[in-house]
Each structure stands twice: as structure tokens, then as C-alpha cells.
Scaffold this motif. Sequence first.
Motif, mmCIF file in Angstrom:
data_model
loop_
_atom_site.group_PDB
_atom_site.id
_atom_site.type_symbol
_atom_site.label_atom_id
_atom_site.label_comp_id
_atom_site.label_asym_id
_atom_site.label_seq_id
_atom_site.Cartn_x
_atom_site.Cartn_y
_atom_site.Cartn_z
ATOM 1 N N GLY A 187 -12.393 44.574 -34.315
ATOM 2 C CA GLY A 187 -11.364 43.599 -34.710
ATOM 3 C C GLY A 187 -11.800 42.136 -34.889
ATOM 4 O O GLY A 187 -12.350 41.764 -34.062
ATOM 5 N N LEU A 188 -11.238 41.528 -35.605
ATOM 6 C CA LEU A 188 -11.117 40.016 -35.965
ATOM 7 C C LEU A 188 -10.075 39.611 -35.696
ATOM 8 O O LEU A 188 -9.199 39.780 -36.449
ATOM 9 N N VAL A 189 -9.893 38.901 -34.534
ATOM 10 C CA VAL A 189 -8.442 38.329 -34.162
ATOM 11 C C VAL A 189 -8.372 36.852 -34.091
ATOM 12 O O VAL A 189 -9.528 36.522 -33.745
ATOM 13 N N GLY A 190 -7.239 36.458 -34.132
ATOM 14 C CA GLY A 190 -6.935 34.894 -34.228
ATOM 15 C C GLY A 190 -5.673 34.451 -34.637
ATOM 16 O O GLY A 190 -5.063 35.471 -35.259
ATOM 17 N N PRO A 191 -5.308 33.309 -34.133
ATOM 18 C CA PRO A 191 -4.048 32.933 -34.545
ATOM 19 C C PRO A 191 -3.773 32.401 -35.977
ATOM 20 O O PRO A 191 -4.859 32.229 -36.646
ATOM 21 N N ASN A 192 -2.490 31.969 -36.512
ATOM 22 C CA ASN A 192 -2.468 31.867 -37.793
ATOM 23 C C ASN A 192 -3.409 30.600 -38.239
ATOM 24 O O ASN A 192 -3.307 29.784 -37.325
#
Length: 276
Positions: free
Chosen positions: A55-60
Motif C-alpha cells: 500500500g502506498l498511503v498519504g494525504p491528499n
Amino acid sequence: MTENTETGIPPIPGASTPEGERPPAVRVRGLWKTFGEHAAVSGIDLDLPAGRFVGLVGPNGAGKTTTLSMVTGLLRPDSGTVEVVGRDVWRDPVDVKARIGVLPEGLRLFERLSGRELLTYMGRMRALDPVELESRTEQLLDVLDLSGAQHKLVVDYSTGMRKKIGLAAALLHNPEVLFLDEPFEGVDPVSAQAIRGVLERYTDSGATVVFSSHVMELVESLCDWVAVLAAGRIRAHGPTAEVRGEAGSLHHAFLELVGARGNPDGARLDWLGGAR
Ligand SMILES: Nc1ncnc2c1ncn2[C@@H]1O[C@H](COP(=O)(O)OP(=O)(O)OP(=O)(O)O)[C@@H](O)[C@H]1O
């Protein structure tokens, strides 16, 4: 080579190599991308392990789409290198593109083809054997619950149906690595479950999925490895349990990692409250 009995799709070559011996599915070094004065991606170094659900996650605005676009050869980096299954994405684009499947954000499809025609067209572009193509098309339409809509034009597909036909097109050639940008956005729980089932089967065969999302619960339940991106930099990466650490949930770990403090200005909205 044993076939997956449910999809009939053969496993990827080398997938049975014991873990630890496989080189990373994706190796990124010194990746930069600037738009005008704004650095969207600021010098990323990252190895994504093969055979995992990553998973590559991050805020907008963190740079997820920009990173995935550069990794999949859709957007040229300002500097840095990207290797996918050991091949340089920008030096061997044809070789790499034969080995990957991509479901990009804002996927553009051939709207005036039916779902089935679209898969046939994509399969022919990939030079698949016609009998094999027919069989894979049938199976993918079936497991993604699109058989009933196979003759409908793509222009008339709902958001969830578009994601599913896009996923089928990305899987048709049985890629070694599958990249998905927000695959569950705008997808109802039934379609999400169908997509999830296909992805789990795919990774069970030893293939790699890399997907971006900001839905932490989803990432936590699906991914065994995560990278957290904020303001164009990697803030943490590793097995999901390690990144979660003592925080109790990936959601809380994520908020700490990206430095979210809530919005102190919320107190100013003292006029808000329609029921008062
Ligand atoms: N083509 C472009 N031109 C100018 N700025 C861009 C362009 N593409 C992205 N950006 C900027 O780069 C930054 C990273 O954008 P990106 O779309 O990669 O983020 P993201 O993590 O995918 O965000 P989201 O979760 O909202 O989709 C943002 O500040 C965005 O405004």
C-alpha cells in the motif's frame, strides 16, 4: 507450472522462489518531480518487495499519483531512476510495460466499445493467443460480476463498473506487478469485495500488487507492506505491523507520521449547527 484453478491464469514466472531471494518488484532511487516551483516528489528512495500486497498511503496532494505515474512510465521524472522487476522503466519501456498492469487514476477507456470488446482489443494489443484471450476474458468478466454488462458500451458503465473493467484489462496479460491508483474509490461494497477477491487470488500466486489509497482501514486489512508518503517524501515504510508500531491502528500511526493535529480553527465555526 500450476494454473490457478479458479481464474485459469498461470502463475508468474519465478513466483515460487523462496521469500528473501527475490529482488524487489520496484526499486526507486532519487526520484524527483517538480511542477513549476512546487516539488510534488522530493527525492524518493524506495524498494517495494516482490510477492506482497503493498500500500502506498498519504494525504491528499502527498504525491502518490505523481509517484505511481513515474514508476509506471506514464510521467517522466526530473531525475532519479525506477526499476520494475529489474528493468529500467525509462530505458526499457516496452519490456517493462509487457510485465506490468496499470489501473491509473482517472482511467481513460475506449468509451464506444462494449466491456467485452474493450478486453478483446486490449488482449490483441498484448498479442495474446485468441483462444486464451477468449477464455481469460470470460473468466475475468465472470469473477468481476460483469458478464451481464459485457455487451453494454463502456460509456454507460457506472464508476464501479469502470474500475472493474479497467482492472480486468490490467490483468488480462497476467502481469508480474499490478499498479492500482485508488482502485476502491467510488466503488460500492459488493464491487469492492469482487475486486478484493481477484487481487487476493493474484497475490496468492506470488505476484505483486502496489496500490495507493488514503483509506487506512482498507490498507490495513489488505496490505502486508506499506509506504507512507507526505509532502513528496517517504515518512515510513515496511511491513504493516512495523509501520503501525505502538499506535494501535494504521490510521493513528498515519496521523502521527504525517503530523496531523486536527484543525484548531474548527473552534471558529461557532455559527455551525443547523439544528440549533
Ligand atoms: N500536472 C500537474 N501540474 C501541476 N501540479 C501538479 C500536477 N500533478 C500533480 N500536481 C501537484 O503535485 C502534488 C502531488 O499531487 P498528486 O496528485 O501526486 O497527489 P496524491 O497524493 O495522488 O493526492 P490525492 O490523494 O489527492 O489524489 C499536488 O500538490 C498537486 O497539486
